[in-house]
Scaffold this motif. Structure first.
Motif, PDB file in Angstrom:
ATOM      1  N   SER A 100       6.742  10.196  -3.085  1.00 46.71           N
ATOM      2  CA  SER A 100       5.393   9.790  -3.563  1.00 46.71           C
ATOM      3  C   SER A 100       4.398   9.879  -2.403  1.00 46.71           C
ATOM      4  O   SER A 100       4.688   9.609  -1.140  1.00 46.71           O
ATOM      5  N   PRO A 101       3.105  10.281  -2.844  1.00 41.65           N
ATOM      6  CA  PRO A 101       2.068  10.300  -1.271  1.00 41.65           C
ATOM      7  C   PRO A 101       1.618   9.002  -1.045  1.00 41.65           C
ATOM      8  O   PRO A 101       1.285   8.803  -0.182  1.00 41.65           O
ATOM      9  N   LEU A 102       2.172   7.865  -1.815  1.00 49.03           N
ATOM     10  CA  LEU A 102       1.620   6.530  -1.368  1.00 49.03           C
ATOM     11  C   LEU A 102       2.755   5.969  -0.591  1.00 49.03           C
ATOM     12  O   LEU A 102       3.948   6.169  -0.667  1.00 49.03           O
ATOM     13  N   PRO A 103       2.133   5.273   0.511  1.00 46.13           N
ATOM     14  CA  PRO A 103       3.095   4.624   1.469  1.00 46.13           C
ATOM     15  C   PRO A 103       3.766   3.527   0.618  1.00 46.13           C
ATOM     16  O   PRO A 103       3.258   3.106  -0.248  1.00 46.13           O
ATOM     17  N   ALA A 104       5.338   3.104   1.118  1.00 51.59           N
ATOM     18  CA  ALA A 104       6.044   2.286   0.197  1.00 51.59           C
ATOM     19  C   ALA A 104       5.067   0.930   0.078  1.00 51.59           C
ATOM     20  O   ALA A 104       5.291   0.524  -1.075  1.00 51.59           O
TER      21      ALA A 104
END
Length: 371
Positions: A353-357
């Motif tokens: 995912s492009p989102l940080p965890a």
């Protein structure tokens, strides 16, 4: 999940809802090689010229996790809209004019000063401007400073939806996206279409905006009515998207757009003259220079919609009870949707995912199940 051949009659993913969130989720999936079928009762053809919006953000004074997320989302949205516009030059939806956030009263001016004192911003993203530069950028005579976002702009929303859905891996079906039409089995979802066809897919994404509570009643989603107003104008100003205690968008086809109301206690689905009046009165408070130019204008247009909201003001994007949910974008859908759509496409396809965890956890619907 494996990619799907375009000749396969069955979709890889069924998406309930073809608004901004649903159409962008379909586009992100299609660009990943996954077929998507979008169910929407009102496809964007022809686009509604009254429905418009701005790409803008209001950073917090301190660079907290929510502002970090908004910062990333804003940059991704600006790049995505520019890329999508180059892919569909025949559909004019994105005007990358930049966005000017005005310090329209003393409180906002002090807030912006603190924001600038506590953070170092890349001028390609955010730049402070004095009243002279604000006037030059906007084409209006302004006596207040502001924050200039070069990557901002304004969007014709239904034209954006039309462009996003214009991909050979996407099929759009005019049908109500509700639970009466979509049924779950042990390992798939079936959709009974009005003409008798049945679709089946292993993945379902619910992106039905303020109606998402019909699918996910356990989520604490609210809805807030919003009405925007357009007015005819012979002037070409403002030249950029303006934000303050509302927003004002440059003329398109001779009509300027202002808005939008936050009607927390109204379920009215049709335009309300009082909402138009409220938009113009509010404009007079934060941008009197423009309000004075519009005084006496007649022939207002309108668009009415309902925002999907959450108690913590963060959107919902992730898996819940065997389905994926994309909702709770509030008044920031145009900023949040490109990044969250990419996040969902990654979850569906099993790619990073492009989102940080930590951000993925903040937007996950599971946060409400844990609370």
């Amino acid at each position: 999940m494996a990619s799907h051949d375009a000749s396969d009659p069955q979709p890889g993913v069924i998406i309930a809802g073809g608004g901004v969130a649903g159409s962008l989720a379909a586009r992100r999936l299609a660009e990943s090689g996954i077929k998507a079928t979008v169910l929407d009762p009102a496809p964007p053809s022809p686009p509604d010229p009254e429905r418009r919006g701005a790409l803008y953000m209001k950073p917090a004074v301190d660079y907290n996790p929510e502002t970090r997320f908004a910062h990333q989302a804003f940059q991704v949205a600006s790049e995505f809209y520019t890329h999508l516009q180059t892919q569909h030059p025949e559909i004019d939806f994105w005007s990358p004019t930049g966005t000017l956030s005005l310090a329209w009263n003393q409180r906002e001016q002090q807030r912006q000063q603190k924001l600038l004192a506590r953070n170092q911003w890349d001028p390609d993203f955010l730049e402070p401007v004095d009243s002279d530069r604000a006037s030059l950028l906007s084409g209006l005579e302004l006596e207040i400073p502001g924050l200039w976002f070069p990557g901002g702009g304004h969007i014709r929303v239904d034209a954006l939806r039309q462009a996003a859905l214009g991909h050979p891996m996407i099929r759009t079906i005019t049908a109500a996206a509700d639970g009466n039409r979509i049924q779950a089995s042990a390992d798939s979802w079936q959709v009974a279409l009005p003409e008798g066809e049945t679709l089946e897919a292993s993945t379902l994404i619910v992106a039905t905006g303020a109606q998402t509570t019909e699918w996910a009643p356990d989520l604490p989603l609210g809805r807030i009515r919003g009405q925007l107003t357009t007015l005819p104008t012979l002037l070409s100003t403002p030249h950029v998207a303006l934000a303050g205690a509302g927003y004002a968008l440059p003329p398109f086809s001779g009509r300027l757009c202002v808005g939008a109301t936050f009607d927390r206690d109204s379920d009215l689905e049709t335009p309300d003259p009082l909402s138009d009046q409220a938009n113009l009165e509010n404009l007079g408070h934060w941008l009197p220079t423009l309000a004075n130019q519009l005084e006496g204008n007649r022939g207002s247009g309108h668009w009415v919609g309902f925002r999907s909201t959450t108690p913590d003001h963060m959107p919902v994007a992730g898996q819940l009870n065997g389905r994926f949910v994309l909702a709770g974008l509030g008044g920031k859908g145009l900023m949040y949707a490109p990044l969250l759509a990419a996040h969902l496409a990654a979850l569906v396809s099993g790619t990073p995912s492009p989102l940080p965890a930590d951000t993925a956890q903040r937007v996950s619907p599971q946060r409400f199940a844990r609370s």
